[in-house]
Motif scaffolding. Structure first.
Motif, mmCIF file in Angstrom:
data_model
loop_
_atom_site.group_PDB
_atom_site.id
_atom_site.type_symbol
_atom_site.label_atom_id
_atom_site.label_comp_id
_atom_site.label_asym_id
_atom_site.label_seq_id
_atom_site.Cartn_x
_atom_site.Cartn_y
_atom_site.Cartn_z
ATOM 1 N N SER A 171 6.280 -22.292 -36.238
ATOM 2 C CA SER A 171 7.335 -23.500 -35.803
ATOM 3 C C SER A 171 6.517 -24.579 -34.939
ATOM 4 C CB SER A 171 8.517 -22.690 -34.736
ATOM 5 O OG SER A 171 9.344 -23.702 -34.452
ATOM 6 N N PHE A 172 6.506 -25.529 -35.407
ATOM 7 C CA PHE A 172 5.722 -26.662 -34.744
ATOM 8 C C PHE A 172 6.969 -27.830 -34.433
ATOM 9 C CE2 PHE A 172 2.218 -25.175 -37.360
ATOM 10 C CZ PHE A 172 1.631 -24.705 -36.425
ATOM 11 N N PRO A 173 6.786 -28.712 -33.411
ATOM 12 C CA PRO A 173 7.671 -29.623 -32.803
ATOM 13 C C PRO A 173 7.582 -31.001 -33.718
ATOM 14 C CG PRO A 173 5.705 -30.013 -31.590
ATOM 15 C CD PRO A 173 5.343 -28.625 -32.531
ATOM 16 N N GLY B 133 2.029 -34.635 -30.565
ATOM 17 C CA GLY B 133 2.721 -33.357 -30.034
ATOM 18 C C GLY B 133 2.396 -32.298 -30.906
ATOM 19 N N LEU B 134 2.604 -32.599 -32.448
ATOM 20 C CA LEU B 134 2.321 -31.516 -33.449
ATOM 21 C C LEU B 134 0.868 -31.347 -33.760
ATOM 22 C CD1 LEU B 134 3.252 -30.432 -36.084
ATOM 23 C CD2 LEU B 134 2.795 -32.625 -37.327
ATOM 24 N N THR C 147 -1.486 -31.333 -31.269
ATOM 25 C CA THR C 147 -1.740 -30.190 -30.071
ATOM 26 C C THR C 147 -1.102 -28.949 -30.303
ATOM 27 O OG1 THR C 147 -1.614 -32.309 -28.729
ATOM 28 C CG2 THR C 147 -1.538 -30.329 -27.353
ATOM 29 N N SER C 148 -0.064 -28.936 -30.802
ATOM 30 C CA SER C 148 0.549 -27.636 -30.985
ATOM 31 C C SER C 148 -0.069 -27.058 -32.012
ATOM 32 C CB SER C 148 2.068 -27.725 -31.452
ATOM 33 O OG SER C 148 2.642 -26.836 -31.512
ATOM 34 N N SER D 243 -3.329 -27.321 -32.695
ATOM 35 C CA SER D 243 -4.595 -26.962 -32.088
ATOM 36 C C SER D 243 -4.476 -25.680 -31.487
ATOM 37 C CB SER D 243 -4.941 -27.973 -31.431
ATOM 38 O OG SER D 243 -6.133 -27.980 -30.521
ATOM 39 N N ARG D 244 -3.352 -25.544 -30.772
ATOM 40 C CA ARG D 244 -3.009 -24.489 -29.774
ATOM 41 C C ARG D 244 -3.135 -23.151 -30.566
ATOM 42 N NH1 ARG D 244 0.848 -26.913 -26.268
ATOM 43 N NH2 ARG D 244 -0.155 -28.055 -24.767
ATOM 44 N N THR D 245 -2.320 -23.306 -31.770
ATOM 45 C CA THR D 245 -1.799 -22.092 -32.556
ATOM 46 C C THR D 245 -3.298 -21.805 -33.129
ATOM 47 O OG1 THR D 245 0.131 -23.089 -32.985
ATOM 48 C CG2 THR D 245 -0.613 -21.300 -34.462
ATOM 49 N N CYS E 200 6.841 -30.422 -40.735
ATOM 50 C CA CYS E 200 7.074 -31.361 -39.690
ATOM 51 C C CYS E 200 7.031 -32.922 -39.902
ATOM 52 C CB CYS E 200 6.217 -30.809 -38.847
ATOM 53 S SG CYS E 200 6.908 -29.621 -37.590
#
Ligand code: KG4
Ligand code: ZN
Length: 373
Positions: free
Chosen positions: A212-214, A228-229, A231-232, A234-236, A260
């Motif tokens: 689930s991504f923003p 934002g997507l 970055t998200s 990248s973190r995952t 997304c």
């Protein structure tokens, strides 16, 4: 006989259009739907050159244009069975784009126009994308007023086109372009450059509900946002560590990220369509190749009763036929000035109506700055 040049990024493109035929002929298209006024249309891509760097290197791209442009022009002359002496006008992209790259096409065109004493028509690259649909026969050609979703590696724009030179921007990106988001996320997932096509191929085999991504800037209908997507994702990717070696995990990540981006593009397009009630939606730019996006938009447009147009890939991505099309529209609007145009004795007078010898390339040139011709 108009020669048009496009060198704003990493494609060296040249086309030749018979403008008189386009103006006079009622049937602009042959039985296979090809525009008969388009005598030559060549695109030489530098994708292989930039592949090792994972993105376009501006200085290398400019140098490559210098080498390629005369060869591509020559190829067009062969296709159209004509030569420099047959040309009666020259057009080139003036911006927006990479300045060093733009200068190659622009200076080539100016020098040619000056030496042949024929008019030069500077063209806005974005406006070119908006009128690529004019290269299509009915019923594939978009009807005005249209809404254009222009999604490429450099641009993400929703534009309401009432008529030629009447544009209103309904949404644009606050950060990355949609194609850039595809490319950057593909790199995070270890997929090959250019990332967009690789990511969409991988996504076709994945499950978009696994992650689930923003969806960026959801509430604000006037802007897109994809940072934002990125970055998200990248973190995952970092938190998955070794598990990213699993091919199915990569596919699921690709499918979830693609969903997304597509949702963000489709949602805002639908809102803009409801506000504007255009006759057609034109999808253009390199990201138009994404089948997930095309299918989602086709479904929404069918429900709204709006004609949905997507030019073939060669005219969605950067090309010179669309630049020639805009130059032809400018010449049509200004027929009197072009008819009365005479090569001058000074460089300023030699370059055509309203164009001085000092005209330069512009990295930024918003559509809103284009006024009536
Ligand atoms: O219009 P274009 O050829 O060049 C400019 O950016 O001007 O667009 C290229 C962009 C790249 O970011 C590429 O990754 C993206 O279009 N692209 C795709 C697909 N094919 C190309 N993005 C998503 N899905 C695709 N199938
Ligand atoms: Zn473009």
């Amino acid at each position: 006989m108009l020669l048009s040049i496009e060198t704003s990024c990493d494609e060296t493109a040249v086309a030749i259009l018979d403008v008189n035929r386009w103006l006079k002929d009622d049937s602009h298209f042959d039985k296979d739907g090809r525009p008969v006024f388009l005598l030559a249309d060549v695109v030489s891509s530098q994708a292989n050159l930039h592949q090792v760097y994972g993105g376009v290197v501006p200085e290398l791209a400019a140098r490559e244009h210098i080498t390629n442009l005369p060869l591509v022009v020559e190829q067009c002359f062969q296709q159209a069975s004509c030569s420099f002496d047959d040309l009666t006008a020259i057009a080139a992209t003036r911006g927006p784009g990479l300045k060093g790259c733009l200068l190659v096409g622009l200076c080539f065109a100016k020098a040619l126009a000056y030496s042949k004493q024929i008019p030069f028509v500077p063209v806005n690259h974005l406006e070119g994308h908006l009128f690529a649909g004019e290269l299509l026969p009915a019923p594939f050609c978009p009807e005005l007023p249209l809404l254009a979703l222009l999604v490429s590696g450099g641009h993400t724009l929703l534009v309401y086109v009432k008529k030629f030179r009447s544009y209103e921007i309904d949404a644009q990106t606050r950060d990355d372009a949609a194609g850039e988001a595809f490319d950057k996320i593909a790199t995070l997932l270890g997929l090959a450059y250019p990332g967009g096509p690789a990511l969409s191929r991988s996504a076709a085999l994945g499950d978009s509900t696994k992650f689930s991504f923003p969806v960026g800037a959801q509430k604000d209908s006037g802007s897109f946002s994809f940072s934002g997507l990125k970055t998200s994702v990248s973190r995952t990717v970092k938190s998955l560590g070794e598990r990213l070696r699993d091919e199915q995990t990569v596919r699921d990540l690709a499918a979830s990220a693609q969903a997304c981006i597509v949702k963000s593009l489709v949602d805002k397009t639908v809102v803009a369509c409801k506000n504007r009630n255009p006759r057609s939606l034109l999808l253009t730019g390199g990201v138009a190749a994404n089948s997930c996006l095309r299918e989602a938009l086709a479904k929404e447009m069918s429900a709204l009763g709006i004609q949905f147009c997507v030019p073939p890939p060669r005219w969605c991505t950067d090309n010179a036929a669309m630049i020639g099309m805009v130059a032809a529209l400018i010449m049509k609007e200004k027929t009197d000035q072009f008819k009365g145009w005479r090569p001058g004795l000074t460089p300023e007078d030699a370059l055509g109506p309203d164009v001085g010898f000092d005209i330069g390339a512009v990295a930024r040139w918003p559509l809103g700055e284009l006024r009536g011709v």
